[in-house]
Design a protein around this motif. Structure first.
Motif, PDB file in Angstrom:
ATOM      1  N   ALA A   1     -11.214  12.208   9.105  1.00  0.00           N
ATOM      2  CA  ALA A   1     -11.863  11.976  10.405  1.00  0.00           C
ATOM      3  C   ALA A   1     -10.879  12.248  11.546  1.00  0.00           C
ATOM      4  N   PHE A   2      -9.645  11.817  11.343  1.00  0.00           N
ATOM      5  CA  PHE A   2      -8.586  12.024  12.342  1.00  0.00           C
ATOM      6  C   PHE A   2      -8.320  13.520  12.536  1.00  0.00           C
TER       7      PHE A   2
ATOM      8  N   ARG B   1      -5.662   3.978  18.650  1.00  0.00           N
ATOM      9  CA  ARG B   1      -5.631   5.284  17.988  1.00  0.00           C
ATOM     10  C   ARG B   1      -5.039   6.303  18.949  1.00  0.00           C
TER      11      ARG B   1
ATOM     12  N   THR C   1      -5.760   9.296  19.366  1.00  0.00           N
ATOM     13  CA  THR C   1      -6.820  10.103  19.992  1.00  0.00           C
ATOM     14  C   THR C   1      -7.324   9.418  21.268  1.00  0.00           C
TER      15      THR C   1
ATOM     16  N   THR D   1       0.004   6.965  13.832  1.00  0.00           N
ATOM     17  CA  THR D   1      -0.927   5.838  13.960  1.00  0.00           C
ATOM     18  C   THR D   1      -1.184   5.237  12.581  1.00  0.00           C
ATOM     19  N   CYS D   2      -0.959   3.929  12.467  1.00  0.00           N
ATOM     20  CA  CYS D   2      -1.184   3.209  11.213  1.00  0.00           C
ATOM     21  C   CYS D   2      -1.973   1.947  11.500  1.00  0.00           C
ATOM     22  N   ARG D   3      -2.550   1.398  10.443  1.00  0.00           N
ATOM     23  CA  ARG D   3      -3.289   0.144  10.629  1.00  0.00           C
ATOM     24  C   ARG D   3      -2.325  -0.988  11.009  1.00  0.00           C
TER      25      ARG D   3
ATOM     26  N   ARG E   1      -4.625  -2.259  13.781  1.00  0.00           N
ATOM     27  CA  ARG E   1      -5.189  -3.513  13.260  1.00  0.00           C
ATOM     28  C   ARG E   1      -4.182  -4.654  13.240  1.00  0.00           C
TER      29      ARG E   1
ATOM     30  N   THR F   1      -1.348  10.214  10.734  1.00  0.00           N
ATOM     31  CA  THR F   1      -1.806   8.846  10.439  1.00  0.00           C
ATOM     32  C   THR F   1      -1.349   8.530   9.017  1.00  0.00           C
ATOM     33  N   GLY F   2      -1.051   7.257   8.764  1.00  0.00           N
ATOM     34  CA  GLY F   2      -0.714   6.789   7.407  1.00  0.00           C
ATOM     35  C   GLY F   2       0.312   7.651   6.697  1.00  0.00           C
TER      36      GLY F   2
ATOM     37  N   ARG G   1       0.800  -1.239   0.000  1.00  0.00           N
ATOM     38  CA  ARG G   1       0.000   0.000   0.000  1.00  0.00           C
ATOM     39  C   ARG G   1       0.824   1.276   0.000  1.00  0.00           C
TER      40      ARG G   1
ATOM     41  N   ASN H   1      -5.886  11.322   7.942  1.00  0.00           N
ATOM     42  CA  ASN H   1      -7.148  11.239   7.209  1.00  0.00           C
ATOM     43  C   ASN H   1      -8.159  12.221   7.809  1.00  0.00           C
TER      44      ASN H   1
ATOM     45  N   GLU I   1     -11.208  15.112  14.442  1.00  0.00           N
ATOM     46  CA  GLU I   1     -11.297  14.677  15.836  1.00  0.00           C
ATOM     47  C   GLU I   1     -10.186  15.303  16.680  1.00  0.00           C
TER      48      GLU I   1
HETATM   49  P1  A2P Z   1      -8.499   2.363  12.549  1.00  0.00           P
HETATM   50  O1  A2P Z   1      -7.781   1.148  12.048  1.00  0.00           O
HETATM   51  O2  A2P Z   1      -9.073   2.188  13.921  1.00  0.00           O
HETATM   52  O3  A2P Z   1      -9.500   2.917  11.564  1.00  0.00           O
HETATM   53  P2  A2P Z   1      -6.369   4.906   7.149  1.00  0.00           P
HETATM   54  O4  A2P Z   1      -5.346   3.932   6.610  1.00  0.00           O
HETATM   55  O5  A2P Z   1      -7.792   4.433   7.039  1.00  0.00           O
HETATM   56  O6  A2P Z   1      -6.172   6.306   6.646  1.00  0.00           O
HETATM   57  O7  A2P Z   1      -6.088   4.969   8.726  1.00  0.00           O
HETATM   58  C1  A2P Z   1      -4.816   5.219   9.220  1.00  0.00           C
HETATM   59  C2  A2P Z   1      -4.854   5.089  10.714  1.00  0.00           C
HETATM   60  O8  A2P Z   1      -5.628   6.173  11.253  1.00  0.00           O
HETATM   61  C3  A2P Z   1      -5.527   3.808  11.189  1.00  0.00           C
HETATM   62  O9  A2P Z   1      -4.731   3.255  12.214  1.00  0.00           O
HETATM   63  C4  A2P Z   1      -6.857   4.278  11.698  1.00  0.00           C
HETATM   64  O10 A2P Z   1      -7.367   3.511  12.767  1.00  0.00           O
HETATM   65  C5  A2P Z   1      -6.539   5.651  12.221  1.00  0.00           C
HETATM   66  N1  A2P Z   1      -7.712   6.510  12.301  1.00  0.00           N
HETATM   67  C6  A2P Z   1      -8.734   6.615  11.434  1.00  0.00           C
HETATM   68  N2  A2P Z   1      -9.635   7.526  11.836  1.00  0.00           N
HETATM   69  C7  A2P Z   1      -9.174   8.004  13.013  1.00  0.00           C
HETATM   70  C8  A2P Z   1      -9.659   8.965  13.954  1.00  0.00           C
HETATM   71  N3  A2P Z   1     -10.797   9.624  13.772  1.00  0.00           N
HETATM   72  N4  A2P Z   1      -8.905   9.204  15.047  1.00  0.00           N
HETATM   73  C9  A2P Z   1      -7.751   8.551  15.247  1.00  0.00           C
HETATM   74  N5  A2P Z   1      -7.242   7.650  14.411  1.00  0.00           N
HETATM   75  C10 A2P Z   1      -7.946   7.359  13.310  1.00  0.00           C
END
Ligand code: A2P
Length: 286
Positions: free
Chosen positions: A253-254, A220, A222, A169-171, A212, A141-142, A37, A251, A257
């Motif tokens: 949503a992150f 996460r 947050t 924070t990553c999956r 994940r 994230t990512g 990815r 992303n 939040e």
């Molecule tokens: P999660 O696996 O719980 O969705 P993505 O690859 O979808 O962009 O996500 C990258 C990382 O950001 C994932 O670990 C995902 O966790 C996390 N993430 C997604 N939305 C939020 C959020 N609102 N707050 C914190 N972490 C988030």
């Protein structure tokens, strides 16, 4: 998804083309794949292009010919520049989306290929948009790590702050590789050590988490902040407008939040024209 060993193409494999054929063409000098990815690549930098670490540019490839007219148009997306402002090349860190119009093709670029790069950098994740402070937080994230890859190699980051905290924070674990390797490399970066001062990297606290796949720190960021776990692990108090500055890139949503959480700590959003306590930018996905 399984983690794959990074494969770096060295620029000795393919001769670099001398004359660009695309508008705003730059030549790819290195490609590294991290997972199925994620990949990063480096390219030549236009001689006249200046930017501030943390900014982004539009990059892309020529689109497919129009079925009737045969005309081709550039297919461009905003990408954070992952290299610092002083680097003679440019680096980018990208996701691969199988059916993404750009990244489904961009992921196949090789050393010597050309990409289109519009040399007009812009962005809010810059030091100029923050008031002076003691501690700087980078929340990613990512592929949102990209602008911080630039800022972590920018001397001003260490000149302006006593402490730099980078959360990522990553999956899955393999998605942390790019950032982890980059931070590790800072410890051995003689050039930066000379410019900023030996041991500058000791100001960095790196806080990688996965959601994940099993890793030493799950969850996460947050949630880990809300529970207080992140602050306990990092041995710092919760953020305060007196001492803390922050940049957010992940992303949507992150971003939303975390923005709300930072406002809850009393931090105010800044901009180039109005420096404040934190800035936010979305990761540009295909
Ligand atoms: P999660 O696996 O719980 O969705 P993505 O690859 O979808 O962009 O996500 C990258 C990382 O950001 C994932 O670990 C995902 O966790 C996390 N993430 C997604 N939305 C939020 C959020 N609102 N707050 C914190 N972490 C988030």
């Amino acid at each position: 998804m399984t983690e794959m060993t990074p494969v770096t193409q060295s620029d000795t494999q393919t001769p670099i083309k001398a004359s660009p054929t695309l508008p705003d063409a730059q030549t790819v000098t290195q490609v590294t794949h991290y997972t199925d990815r994620l990949f990063s690549f480096r390219c030549t930098r236009p001689a006249s292009m200046r930017f501030r670490s943390g900014e982004f540019v539009m990059i892309g490839l020529m689109g497919d010919p129009h079925p009737e007219t045969g005309k081709q148009r550039p297919l461009l997306r905003a990408y954070s520049i992952a290299s610092p402002s002083w680097d003679e090349e440019l680096e980018f860190y990208s996701i691969k989306v199988p059916d993404g119009p750009l990244t489904s093709r961009l992921q196949h670029i090789k050393v010597g290929d050309e990409i289109i790069l519009r040399p007009k950098p812009v962005g809010t994740l810059v030091h100029d948009a923050l008031l002076p402070g003691k501690r700087l937080w980078f929340f990613a994230t990512g592929t949102g790590f990209a602008p911080f890859a630039s800022l972590l190699r920018e001397p001003q980051t260490y000149e302006d702050y006593d402490e730099i905290i980078i959360t990522h924070t990553c999956r899955e674990v393999g998605e942390l590789t790019y950032g982890r390797d980059l931070i590790e490399a800072l410890k051995h970066d003689e050039l930066l050590g000379e410019v900023i001062g030996d041991g500058f990297w000791k100001k960095i606290k790196y806080y990688p988490t996965t959601t994940r796949e099993e890793s030493p720190k799950m969850g996460r960021i947050t949630d880990l902040m809300r529970s207080g776990e992140a602050f306990a692990d990092l041995e710092v108090p919760p953020l305060s407008p007196e001492t803390d500055r922050a940049m957010i890139c992940g992303n949507l949503a992150f971003n939303l939040e975390l923005k709300e959480m930072l406002e809850g700590y009393g931090l105010v959003e800044g901009a180039n024209s109005n420096p404040q306590h934190y800035v936010v930018e979305k990761a540009f996905l295909d």
